[in-house]
Write an enzyme that holds these catalytic residues in place. Structure first.
Site, short mmCIF file in Angstrom:
data_model
loop_
_atom_site.label_atom_id
_atom_site.label_comp_id
_atom_site.label_asym_id
_atom_site.label_seq_id
_atom_site.Cartn_x
_atom_site.Cartn_y
_atom_site.Cartn_z
N HIS A 1 38.94 12.49 26.16
CA HIS A 1 40.25 12.55 26.85
C HIS A 1 40.21 13.53 28.01
O HIS A 1 39.78 14.68 27.86
CB HIS A 1 41.31 13.05 25.87
CG HIS A 1 41.59 12.11 24.75
ND1 HIS A 1 42.57 12.36 23.83
CD2 HIS A 1 41.02 10.95 24.36
CE1 HIS A 1 42.61 11.38 22.93
NE2 HIS A 1 41.67 10.52 23.23
N TYR B 1 53.72 12.31 27.22
CA TYR B 1 52.85 12.58 26.07
C TYR B 1 51.38 12.34 26.40
O TYR B 1 51.04 11.40 27.10
CB TYR B 1 53.24 11.71 24.89
CG TYR B 1 52.47 12.15 23.66
CD1 TYR B 1 51.27 11.53 23.33
CD2 TYR B 1 52.88 13.25 22.93
CE1 TYR B 1 50.53 11.97 22.26
CE2 TYR B 1 52.14 13.68 21.85
CZ TYR B 1 50.96 13.05 21.51
OH TYR B 1 50.21 13.48 20.46
N ASP C 1 46.34 5.37 27.81
CA ASP C 1 47.16 5.16 26.62
C ASP C 1 48.64 5.25 27.02
O ASP C 1 49.11 6.31 27.43
CB ASP C 1 46.83 6.25 25.59
CG ASP C 1 47.44 5.95 24.24
OD1 ASP C 1 47.02 6.59 23.26
OD2 ASP C 1 48.35 5.09 24.15
N HIS D 1 51.09 4.86 25.00
CA HIS D 1 51.84 5.41 23.86
C HIS D 1 53.15 4.67 23.66
O HIS D 1 54.16 5.28 23.28
CB HIS D 1 52.10 6.91 24.05
CG HIS D 1 50.88 7.74 23.84
ND1 HIS D 1 50.17 8.31 24.88
CD2 HIS D 1 50.19 8.05 22.72
CE1 HIS D 1 49.13 8.96 24.40
NE2 HIS D 1 49.12 8.83 23.10
N GLU E 1 45.86 0.93 26.43
CA GLU E 1 46.16 1.07 25.01
C GLU E 1 47.65 1.21 24.76
O GLU E 1 48.37 1.85 25.52
CB GLU E 1 45.45 2.34 24.50
CG GLU E 1 45.78 2.70 23.08
CD GLU E 1 45.17 4.01 22.68
OE1 GLU E 1 44.30 4.53 23.41
OE2 GLU E 1 45.57 4.53 21.64
N GLU F 1 46.68 1.70 16.43
CA GLU F 1 46.70 2.96 15.68
C GLU F 1 47.99 3.10 14.87
O GLU F 1 48.00 3.80 13.86
CB GLU F 1 46.53 4.15 16.61
CG GLU F 1 47.68 4.40 17.54
CD GLU F 1 47.45 5.57 18.46
OE1 GLU F 1 46.55 5.48 19.31
OE2 GLU F 1 48.13 6.60 18.29
N HIS G 1 40.74 4.45 15.93
CA HIS G 1 41.47 5.64 16.37
C HIS G 1 40.65 6.87 15.98
O HIS G 1 40.22 7.01 14.85
CB HIS G 1 42.81 5.63 15.64
CG HIS G 1 43.79 6.63 16.11
ND1 HIS G 1 44.52 7.40 15.25
CD2 HIS G 1 44.19 6.97 17.35
CE1 HIS G 1 45.33 8.20 15.94
NE2 HIS G 1 45.16 7.94 17.22
N ASP H 1 43.59 14.26 14.99
CA ASP H 1 44.20 14.12 13.67
C ASP H 1 43.50 13.02 12.87
O ASP H 1 44.12 12.17 12.24
CB ASP H 1 45.70 13.92 13.71
CG ASP H 1 46.19 12.99 14.81
OD1 ASP H 1 46.96 12.09 14.48
OD2 ASP H 1 45.82 13.18 15.97
N GLU I 1 36.72 6.25 20.14
CA GLU I 1 37.45 7.43 20.63
C GLU I 1 36.85 8.67 19.96
O GLU I 1 36.54 8.63 18.76
CB GLU I 1 38.92 7.31 20.27
CG GLU I 1 39.74 8.50 20.74
CD GLU I 1 41.21 8.34 20.41
OE1 GLU I 1 41.55 7.50 19.56
OE2 GLU I 1 42.04 9.03 21.02
#
Ligand code: GCO
Ligand code: MG
Length: 424
Positions: free
Chosen positions: A139, A175, A225, A227, A251, A277, A327, A331, A354
């Site tokens: 990222h 985000y 992404d 989101h 994404e 995800e 994903h 996390d 990723e």
């Protein structure tokens, strides 16, 4: 252990039984991770599984301790699918993120046990590798476009061949990127939350990719992404506008509630699409795969219930030319990253992985984090996942204040200019 000892172990190996189920809850990198440990009745034989749903991590811990542990104590570990189905059906209602993650922790631990018993990495149990490594992406994010591009250059300098680009939107919450403090929406208390407006975000992102292609060149694989933060109609136009930049994939252009719109995006442009995800339910991934309206399936493996269902998703996707892109953010625990890399190596229809590089604290708690070489993640060659966890070190990083219970914590409330909460 000597080869003879292995051979003796393998011949007529007696079936281990589950003697204890415990949960390791730790946040060495400030992101709450949940790992299930199954200890068997055979000395020194145990396994780990990732059960990380960071926004509701405490509930997963409770689900394991209160429901799965009593269900599993004393059960044999050899029938992984059988135990998976028993856990999945034992709550009657199913396909929710908390229970799926709890089940994943047990499922992955059973695979770890099987590998340790056999003295083989899990990928060997699944037929061995069909590639030497899994191409990763990292990222790059910034408040301003130059900052994002500088981060991308640093990633490229490490030999990584694909970069996800995100950029802040001045005065707005964006985000996945460092944003300027987002302006508050209105004076009234009820609507006093960060603002995000889709159109300025889309314009900003198109400018980012324009600059990226000019400054980083055509070779580097670029990803983005969304989101699921733009209305479906705009997502169609945005995907069309992104086509010119020939990105690796766009994404989460849509939210899970709006996945039917993928047909419209697919019909109007060639921008590669990734989604998954946020999926929990087989009907979510089955439909988009069967219709080939996406190019990459991005399920969070523990969200689907572990390695066992993820293998089924990968095999289904292969039949419809959909590739995997599991994903892999911060996390996901190191055990989960090992499961991702295992899937990447054994499944023919691998797309991209990723990647999140571990900090020192993660390395202190977990040994066996998969190594990345020249932009490819490599599997551990040790039995099972090849991960060991220092539980004393893990205890040094207990779950901190629950930012996910704060109104604007973790995945906080973000509103349109008019005060409407954004969820798609
Ligand atoms: C990704 C994800 C993350 C999520 C995070 C939520 O593609 O890695 O979208 O950015 O937002 O995993 O906890
Ligand atoms: Mg994402």
């Amino acid at each position: 252990m000597t080869a003879a000892a292995f051979a003796a172990r393998l011949r007529g190996m007696n079936i281990p039984r589950i003697r204890d189920v415990s949960v390791i809850a730790t946040e060495p990198a400030g992101v709450r991770l949940v790992i299930v440990k199954l200890t068997t009745d055979q000395d020194g034989l145990y396994g780990y599984g990732c059960a990380t749903f960071t926004q509701r991590a405490d509930l997963v811990v409770e689900a394991v301790n209160r429901y799965l542990k009593p269900l599993l104590l004393g059960r044999p570990t050899d029938g992984i699918e059988d135990l998976w189905q028993a856990m999945y059906n034992s709550s009657y209602w199913r396909n929710g993120p908390v229970l799926n993650n709890a089940i994943s922790g047990v499922d992955q631990a059973l695979w770890d046990i099987k590998g340790r018993q056999a003295g083989m990495p899990v990928y060997e149990l699944l037929g061995g590798k069909c590639r030497r490594g899994a191409m990763i992406y990292s990222h790059a994010a910034g408040r301003e476009i130059p900052e994002t591009l500088d981060q991308a250059r640093k990633i490229m300098a490490r030999g990584i061949k694909a970069v996800r680009l995100q950029v802040g939107v001045p005065g707005m919450a964006a985000y996945g990127a460092a944003s300027a403090p987002a302006n508050k929406s209105t004076e009234s208390e009820q609507f006093q939350d960060p603002v995000f407006e889709p159109e300025p975000y889309v314009r900003r992102t198109l400018a980012l990719f324009e600059a990226a292609r000019k400054e980083l060149g055509q070779e580097i694989e670029l990803l983005h992404d969304v989101h699921e933060r733009v209305p479906p109609r705009l997502a169609v136009q945005f995907a069309k506008d992104m086509e010119q930049f020939r990105i690796f994939y766009l994404e989460d252009a849509l939210s899970p509630e709006n996945i039917d719109y993928f047909r419209q995006i697919r019909a109007q442009c060639a921008t590669p699409l990734a989604m998954g995800e946020l999926f929990n339910n087989p009907h979510e991934w089955t439909n988009v795969i069967r219709e080939s309206v996406i190019d990459y399936i991005r399920v969070h493996v523990s969200q689907a219930g572990g390695l066992t269902p993820a293998l089924k998703i990968a095999r289904l996707a292969e039949a419809f030319n959909v590739r995997t892109a599991w994903h892999g953010p911060g996390d996901v625990s190191p055990v989960g990253h090992c499961a991702n890399v295992t899937l990447d190596l054994v499944c023919y229809n691998f797309g991209i992985q990723e990647w999140t590089f571990p900090n020192d604290a993660i390395q202190e708690v977990f040994s066996g984090y998969p190594v990345v070489k020249d932009g490819y993640a490599l599997a551990n060659e040790k039995p099972g996942w090849g991960v060991e966890i220092d539980e004393k070190a893990a205890a040094k990083y207990p779950f901190g204040t629950h930012e996910h219970t704060k109104w604007n914590g973790g995945w906080g409330v973000v509103r349109r200019e008019d005060g409407t909460v954004i969820n798609q």
